[in-house]
Design a protein around this motif. Structure first.
Motif, PDB file in Angstrom:
ATOM      1  N   HIS A 168      -1.096  -2.490  -5.179  1.00  0.00           N
ATOM      2  CA  HIS A 168      -2.492  -2.017  -5.086  1.00  0.00           C
ATOM      3  C   HIS A 168      -3.441  -3.097  -5.625  1.00  0.00           C
ATOM      4  CE1 HIS A 168      -5.883   0.694  -5.108  1.00  0.00           C
ATOM      5  NE2 HIS A 168      -6.044   0.521  -6.405  1.00  0.00           N
ATOM      6  N   GLY A 169      -3.092  -3.703  -6.762  1.00  0.00           N
ATOM      7  CA  GLY A 169      -3.936  -4.763  -7.333  1.00  0.00           C
ATOM      8  C   GLY A 169      -3.985  -5.982  -6.427  1.00  0.00           C
ATOM      9  N   PHE A 170      -2.859  -6.335  -5.854  1.00  0.00           N
ATOM     10  CA  PHE A 170      -2.781  -7.489  -4.944  1.00  0.00           C
ATOM     11  C   PHE A 170      -3.723  -7.294  -3.757  1.00  0.00           C
ATOM     12  CE2 PHE A 170      -0.696  -9.637  -1.303  1.00  0.00           C
ATOM     13  CZ  PHE A 170      -0.640 -10.932  -1.797  1.00  0.00           C
ATOM     14  N   VAL A 171      -3.660  -6.104  -3.175  1.00  0.00           N
ATOM     15  CA  VAL A 171      -4.467  -5.802  -1.990  1.00  0.00           C
ATOM     16  C   VAL A 171      -5.967  -5.826  -2.331  1.00  0.00           C
ATOM     17  CG1 VAL A 171      -5.062  -3.765  -0.620  1.00  0.00           C
ATOM     18  CG2 VAL A 171      -2.729  -4.579  -0.639  1.00  0.00           C
ATOM     19  N   ARG A 172      -6.335  -5.302  -3.500  1.00  0.00           N
ATOM     20  CA  ARG A 172      -7.743  -5.289  -3.913  1.00  0.00           C
ATOM     21  C   ARG A 172      -8.288  -6.723  -3.986  1.00  0.00           C
ATOM     22  NH1 ARG A 172     -10.985  -1.811  -3.211  1.00  0.00           N
ATOM     23  NH2 ARG A 172     -12.262  -2.451  -4.970  1.00  0.00           N
ATOM     24  N   ASP A 173      -7.514  -7.589  -4.629  1.00  0.00           N
ATOM     25  CA  ASP A 173      -8.000  -8.954  -4.823  1.00  0.00           C
ATOM     26  C   ASP A 173      -7.941  -9.794  -3.564  1.00  0.00           C
ATOM     27  OD1 ASP A 173      -8.515  -8.954  -7.759  1.00  0.00           O
ATOM     28  OD2 ASP A 173      -8.429 -11.119  -7.327  1.00  0.00           O
ATOM     29  N   MET A 174      -6.841  -9.628  -2.810  1.00  0.00           N
ATOM     30  CA  MET A 174      -6.693 -10.397  -1.570  1.00  0.00           C
ATOM     31  C   MET A 174      -7.784 -10.034  -0.574  1.00  0.00           C
ATOM     32  SD  MET A 174      -4.328 -12.598  -1.665  1.00  0.00           S
ATOM     33  CE  MET A 174      -4.450 -12.936   0.066  1.00  0.00           C
ATOM     34  N   ALA A 175      -8.203  -8.757  -0.597  1.00  0.00           N
ATOM     35  CA  ALA A 175      -9.246  -8.311   0.336  1.00  0.00           C
ATOM     36  C   ALA A 175     -10.520  -9.121   0.102  1.00  0.00           C
ATOM     37  CB  ALA A 175      -9.511  -6.816   0.157  1.00  0.00           C
ATOM     38  N   GLU A 180     -14.234 -13.134   3.822  1.00  0.00           N
ATOM     39  CA  GLU A 180     -15.128 -14.089   4.508  1.00  0.00           C
ATOM     40  C   GLU A 180     -14.449 -14.723   5.730  1.00  0.00           C
ATOM     41  OE1 GLU A 180     -15.747 -18.083   2.682  1.00  0.00           O
ATOM     42  OE2 GLU A 180     -14.664 -17.233   0.987  1.00  0.00           O
ATOM     43  N   HIS A 181     -13.126 -14.584   5.794  1.00  0.00           N
ATOM     44  CA  HIS A 181     -12.387 -15.136   6.938  1.00  0.00           C
ATOM     45  C   HIS A 181     -12.076 -14.062   7.990  1.00  0.00           C
ATOM     46  CE1 HIS A 181     -12.008 -18.720   4.522  1.00  0.00           C
ATOM     47  NE2 HIS A 181     -11.518 -17.980   3.536  1.00  0.00           N
ATOM     48  N   GLN A 182     -12.620 -12.870   7.806  1.00  0.00           N
ATOM     49  CA  GLN A 182     -12.430 -11.762   8.759  1.00  0.00           C
ATOM     50  C   GLN A 182     -10.972 -11.315   8.864  1.00  0.00           C
ATOM     51  OE1 GLN A 182     -15.199 -10.292   9.806  1.00  0.00           O
ATOM     52  NE2 GLN A 182     -16.228 -11.892   8.612  1.00  0.00           N
ATOM     53  N   VAL A 183     -10.232 -11.485   7.759  1.00  0.00           N
ATOM     54  CA  VAL A 183      -8.854 -10.980   7.685  1.00  0.00           C
ATOM     55  C   VAL A 183      -8.865  -9.769   6.751  1.00  0.00           C
ATOM     56  CG1 VAL A 183      -6.494 -11.512   6.931  1.00  0.00           C
ATOM     57  CG2 VAL A 183      -7.886 -13.275   8.072  1.00  0.00           C
ATOM     58  N   THR A 184      -8.286  -8.654   7.187  1.00  0.00           N
ATOM     59  CA  THR A 184      -8.243  -7.467   6.326  1.00  0.00           C
ATOM     60  C   THR A 184      -6.835  -7.270   5.762  1.00  0.00           C
ATOM     61  OG1 THR A 184      -7.654  -5.853   8.044  1.00  0.00           O
ATOM     62  CG2 THR A 184     -10.012  -6.341   7.738  1.00  0.00           C
ATOM     63  N   ILE A 185      -6.781  -6.669   4.580  1.00  0.00           N
ATOM     64  CA  ILE A 185      -5.493  -6.359   3.945  1.00  0.00           C
ATOM     65  C   ILE A 185      -5.617  -5.017   3.239  1.00  0.00           C
ATOM     66  CG2 ILE A 185      -6.122  -7.842   1.967  1.00  0.00           C
ATOM     67  CD1 ILE A 185      -3.020  -8.300   1.625  1.00  0.00           C
ATOM     68  N   ASN A 186      -4.668  -4.146   3.528  1.00  0.00           N
ATOM     69  CA  ASN A 186      -4.659  -2.803   2.949  1.00  0.00           C
ATOM     70  C   ASN A 186      -3.226  -2.419   2.614  1.00  0.00           C
ATOM     71  OD1 ASN A 186      -7.549  -1.789   3.360  1.00  0.00           O
ATOM     72  ND2 ASN A 186      -7.028  -2.537   5.420  1.00  0.00           N
ATOM     73  N   ALA A 187      -3.091  -1.316   1.896  1.00  0.00           N
ATOM     74  CA  ALA A 187      -1.752  -0.800   1.589  1.00  0.00           C
ATOM     75  C   ALA A 187      -1.641   0.647   2.050  1.00  0.00           C
ATOM     76  CB  ALA A 187      -1.477  -0.891   0.091  1.00  0.00           C
ATOM     77  N   VAL A 188      -0.408   1.053   2.291  1.00  0.00           N
ATOM     78  CA  VAL A 188      -0.086   2.460   2.534  1.00  0.00           C
ATOM     79  C   VAL A 188       0.824   2.896   1.389  1.00  0.00           C
ATOM     80  CG1 VAL A 188       1.212   4.023   4.035  1.00  0.00           C
ATOM     81  CG2 VAL A 188      -0.361   2.360   5.027  1.00  0.00           C
ATOM     82  N   THR A 245     -10.992  -2.604   4.259  1.00  0.00           N
ATOM     83  CA  THR A 245     -10.141  -3.603   3.617  1.00  0.00           C
ATOM     84  C   THR A 245     -10.082  -3.310   2.119  1.00  0.00           C
ATOM     85  OG1 THR A 245      -9.557  -5.949   3.554  1.00  0.00           O
ATOM     86  CG2 THR A 245     -11.905  -5.427   3.214  1.00  0.00           C
ATOM     87  N   GLY A 246      -8.917  -3.611   1.521  1.00  0.00           N
ATOM     88  CA  GLY A 246      -8.750  -3.449   0.074  1.00  0.00           C
ATOM     89  C   GLY A 246      -8.426  -2.037  -0.375  1.00  0.00           C
TER      90      GLY A 246
END
Ligand SMILES: NC(=O)c1ccc[n+]([C@@H]2O[C@H](COP(=O)([O-])OP(=O)(O)OC[C@H]3O[C@@H](n4cnc5c(N)ncnc54)[C@H](O)[C@@H]3O)[C@@H](O)[C@H]2O)c1
Length: 255
Positions: A168-175, A180-188, A245-246
């Protein structure tokens, strides 16, 4: 039009359970697949099933906690398909044990399986996604990120819960890094899911009528299916989640 038409997806731990269900769900939606698992027989069974659904598939047998495996799968996918659109960081798992029973090696292995693999595969695909200003990454956390009532009560799951909170922390920060690069990251974050490996353990607790049994602790009153988790992963991998994202999306049957 299929929801992942011609998208190239990397999926870790695709041989069984949720990873297999995600691979087959993505294949149904038109994705091209690059799959990795350390279990050759299971991986090839998933690859064959996905091909049966019309997908082009490359399948690599390797340990997803090794940097060479992550970099190797990314470059094989680029060679075979020319780009990478989606990454599902699915590999993960726990070692039961109360804190006084848990060895340092067990603790390290849980961090390695859940966190190191997620870091390595994300790092392997992100430069390419940044260059194309496009990409979706979905990581598997767990309801355990807030503590696992049944596991903690019977077996102890502190290492697993710690690792899944880490996702969860990884996804928050990576988001934030990737926005700015239009890449999204989320978790399930799944609850108790009836997979080949976890299902029998979860069902034994249910059948014994234990007061903290998984289905009793779940408002919907049953275990979830791998496909129900795969549907949530699909949503976060599709165009339908373009402004998300995030987040960590709970698939917990109401808990
Ligand atoms: N099953 C559940 O109830 C449940 C609940 C919440 C979260 N999750 C999470 O969902 C994800 C998938 O869970 P699952 O129960 O389907 O997994 P699983 O334990 O059934 O394993 C799935 C696949 O991963 C492969 N694998 C394991 N270690 C590997 C490694 N080092 N390298 C390559 N392949 C490896 C296995 O061979 C297997 O084919 C995990 O991150 C898990 O923590 C599962």
């Amino acid at each position: 039009m299929k929801r992942l038409h011609a998208r190239v997806a990397l999926i870790t731990g695709a041989g069984m359970g949720i990873g297999r269900a995600v691979a087959l769900r993505f294949a149904e939606e038109g994705a091209l697949l690059a799959l990795i698992d350390r279990d050759a027989e299971a991986l090839h069974a998933t690859a064959e099933a996905a091909r049966g659904l019309g997908a082009r598939v490359i399948a690599v047998v390797a340990d997803a906690t090794e940097a060479a495996a992550a970099d190797g799968l990314a470059s094989s996918a680029l060679d075979a398909f020319g780009r990478i659109d989606l990454l599902v960081n699915n590999v993960g798992g726990g070692k039961p044990g109360r804190i006084w029973e848990l060895s340092v090696d067990d603790w390290d292995e849980v961090m390695r399986l859940n966190l190191r693999s997620t870091f390595l595969f994300t790092r392997a695909v992100v430069p390419h996604m940044i260059e194309r200003r496009s990409g979706r990454i979905v990581c598997l956390s767990s309801g355990a990120r807030n503590g696992t009532i049944w596991n903690s009560y019977y077996a102890g799951a502190s290492a697993y819960s710690t690792a899944k909170a880490g996702i969860h922390g990884f996804v928050r920060d990576m988001a934030i890094e990737l926005a700015e690069h239009q890449v999204t990251i989320n978790a399930v974050a799944p609850g108790p899911i009836d997979t080949e490996l976890a299902g029998p353990y979860l069902r034994r607790m249910d059948e014994a009528g234990l007061p903290y049994a998984p289905s009793l602790m779940t408002p919907l009153g049953r275990l979830g299916t791998p496909r129900e988790v795969a549907d949530a992963v699909l949503f976060l991998a599709s165009d339908e989640s373009s402004y998300i994202t995030g987040i960590t999306l709970d698939v917990l049957g109401g808990r």
